[in-house]
Design a protein around this motif. Structure first.
Motif, PDB file in Angstrom:
ATOM      1  N   ILE A   1       0.834  -1.212   0.000  1.00  0.00           N
ATOM      2  CA  ILE A   1       0.000   0.000   0.000  1.00  0.00           C
ATOM      3  C   ILE A   1       0.867   1.259   0.000  1.00  0.00           C
ATOM      4  O   ILE A   1       0.637   2.186  -0.774  1.00  0.00           O
ATOM      5  N   PHE A   2       1.873   1.294   0.867  1.00  0.00           N
ATOM      6  CA  PHE A   2       2.709   2.486   0.976  1.00  0.00           C
ATOM      7  C   PHE A   2       3.525   2.715  -0.294  1.00  0.00           C
ATOM      8  O   PHE A   2       3.700   3.853  -0.724  1.00  0.00           O
ATOM      9  N   LEU A   3       4.026   1.648  -0.916  1.00  0.00           N
ATOM     10  CA  LEU A   3       4.745   1.812  -2.182  1.00  0.00           C
ATOM     11  C   LEU A   3       3.815   2.320  -3.280  1.00  0.00           C
ATOM     12  O   LEU A   3       4.205   3.143  -4.108  1.00  0.00           O
ATOM     13  N   TYR A   4       2.582   1.836  -3.265  1.00  0.00           N
ATOM     14  CA  TYR A   4       1.602   2.319  -4.230  1.00  0.00           C
ATOM     15  C   TYR A   4       1.360   3.818  -4.046  1.00  0.00           C
ATOM     16  O   TYR A   4       1.299   4.578  -5.020  1.00  0.00           O
ATOM     17  N   LEU A   5       1.256   4.244  -2.784  1.00  0.00           N
ATOM     18  CA  LEU A   5       1.046   5.670  -2.513  1.00  0.00           C
ATOM     19  C   LEU A   5       2.254   6.501  -2.934  1.00  0.00           C
ATOM     20  O   LEU A   5       2.100   7.599  -3.483  1.00  0.00           O
ATOM     21  N   PHE A   6       3.458   5.988  -2.709  1.00  0.00           N
ATOM     22  CA  PHE A   6       4.648   6.673  -3.206  1.00  0.00           C
ATOM     23  C   PHE A   6       4.613   6.764  -4.733  1.00  0.00           C
ATOM     24  O   PHE A   6       4.989   7.778  -5.318  1.00  0.00           O
TER      25      PHE A   6
ATOM     26  N   GLY B   1      15.382   2.528  -1.417  1.00  0.00           N
ATOM     27  CA  GLY B   1      15.453   3.298  -0.179  1.00  0.00           C
ATOM     28  C   GLY B   1      14.094   3.469   0.465  1.00  0.00           C
ATOM     29  O   GLY B   1      13.950   3.377   1.691  1.00  0.00           O
ATOM     30  N   LYS B   2      13.083   3.700  -0.362  1.00  0.00           N
ATOM     31  CA  LYS B   2      11.717   3.822   0.165  1.00  0.00           C
ATOM     32  C   LYS B   2      11.271   2.499   0.783  1.00  0.00           C
ATOM     33  O   LYS B   2      10.669   2.480   1.860  1.00  0.00           O
ATOM     34  N   MET B   3      11.562   1.390   0.090  1.00  0.00           N
ATOM     35  CA  MET B   3      11.177   0.070   0.612  1.00  0.00           C
ATOM     36  C   MET B   3      11.874  -0.207   1.947  1.00  0.00           C
ATOM     37  O   MET B   3      11.237  -0.649   2.909  1.00  0.00           O
TER      38      MET B   3
END
Length: 125
Positions: A15-20, A45-47
């Motif tokens: 979900i958070f990667l999708y939002l990014f 880095g985001k992951m």
């Protein structure tokens, strides 16, 4: 309990990667498929940042529900950091440089996500 935390971590990561992905001007996975290392570093880095914040939340050992709440707050702080990074570099656009495979900018974006995840995580525990 382990399965619960693991399931929540995987779901939140997706979900958070999708939002990014929604806030970046480039398509992360298409760019990575083309070999864009700057995007790969920034996305990695985001992951790492997201998973590290989740790790700190799990270590607090309150409950799966509390982990979800605190990790969501941690993600919002990572998102704020992403926008601040874009704001404090008025000389060029971060997303444009990463899309052009500027590896120096991709590396700095990765380091910002990773390092701030430790600060955010330590603040949560």
């Amino acid at each position: 309990m382990i399965i619960g935390y693991f399931s929540v971590a995987i779901l939140e990561l997706i979900i958070f990667l999708y939002l990014f992905e929604l806030v970046t001007k480039y398509n992360c996975w298409k760019e990575i498929k083309k070999g864009n290392m700057a995007v790969a570093m920034a996305t990695g880095g985001k992951m790492f940042g997201i998973c590290n914040v989740i790790r700190f939340c799990i270590e607090a050992k309150e409950s799966v529900y509390d982990t979800m709440i605190w990790s969501s707050l941690g993600f919002l702080l990572l998102l704020v950091a992403y926008f601040l990074f874009e704001f404090v570099t008025p000389v060029f656009r971060i997303d444009d440089e990463i899309a052009k495979d500027n590896r120096a900018v991709g590396f700095i974006a990765m380091i910002i996500s990773v390092s701030l995840s430790f600060v955010i995580g330590a603040s949560i525990v």
